[in-house]
Design a protein around this motif. Sequence first.
Motif, short mmCIF file in Angstrom:
data_model
loop_
_atom_site.label_atom_id
_atom_site.label_comp_id
_atom_site.label_asym_id
_atom_site.label_seq_id
_atom_site.Cartn_x
_atom_site.Cartn_y
_atom_site.Cartn_z
N PHE A 1 0.84 -1.20 0.00
CA PHE A 1 0.00 0.00 0.00
C PHE A 1 0.87 1.24 0.00
CE2 PHE A 1 -2.40 -3.27 2.25
CZ PHE A 1 -3.62 -3.25 1.59
N GLU A 2 0.38 2.28 -0.65
CA GLU A 2 0.92 3.62 -0.51
C GLU A 2 -0.20 4.48 0.09
OE1 GLU A 2 2.65 5.13 -4.09
OE2 GLU A 2 3.48 3.17 -4.63
N TYR A 3 0.17 5.36 1.01
CA TYR A 3 -0.81 6.14 1.73
C TYR A 3 -0.98 7.53 1.13
CZ TYR A 3 0.14 2.59 5.33
OH TYR A 3 0.31 1.41 6.00
N THR A 4 -2.13 8.11 1.34
CA THR A 4 -2.37 9.49 0.94
C THR A 4 -1.98 10.43 2.08
OG1 THR A 4 -4.62 9.59 1.82
CG2 THR A 4 -4.35 8.70 -0.42
N ASP A 5 -2.00 11.73 1.78
CA ASP A 5 -1.68 12.72 2.81
C ASP A 5 -2.75 12.79 3.90
OD1 ASP A 5 0.63 13.38 1.47
OD2 ASP A 5 -0.26 15.07 0.39
N GLU A 6 -3.93 12.24 3.61
CA GLU A 6 -5.01 12.27 4.60
C GLU A 6 -4.89 11.15 5.63
OE1 GLU A 6 -9.06 13.52 3.08
OE2 GLU A 6 -8.13 12.82 1.22
#
Length: 221
Positions: free
Chosen positions: A84-89
């Motif tokens: 997974f890559e995460y968002t800034d949120e």
Amino acid sequence: MSDIKAVVRAKHPDIVLTGAVTHDRSSKVTSVSEAGTDPTSGKFFYRIESADFDRFEDGLRNDRTVGAFERIIETRDEEAIYSFEYTDEAKVLSPVVSAANGVILDMKNDESAWILTIWMPERTDLVHLWDYAQQNDIDIDLLRVNEYDGLGNTDAGLTDSQREALLVAFETGYFEEPRNATLGELAAELDISQPAASGLLRRGIKRLITSSLLDDSEKRD
């Protein structure tokens, strides 16, 4: 002071993957410790169990904490490893723990909340995680904390599993008279079966007795 192993429960809709596991109630998420714990790598790896991976991935697509994902390998029926890559949120707890010189040893979902097992060099270092939780409106509870200095420095020869079982049994009042915890409750805390918990306690107590109470000739016998 000694290093500690703490188990905490954290809950917030923007903790990573919360939207996905809420969408797929059959899913179970656990961290892949052998993949490393570097929070700066950009990719995070988890072992996913699900009765319906299509539903789980639908949840991922609508999870605002997930920027990209990939099903890397299916290890067995109803189990796969994802990156997974995460968002800034996304609210990510691992950098906070790393900044306090700690390591997240394990992370798994408890419905829409998360259970984290954390190693830290000092108990007081947990304040950094609590400060982050307060600043980000994260509900957080300390479920238990074990200090390994006492048993860890003996020559008892306890395995890690025996040591943890004995410490959890002590902290939950299993050894009190009358008992404050049943064997079933102890097994649930350790996430193992009752026979397995009973076996760990018996073997651990035997090793402590052998180490602490018997002289060398009795040990050889």
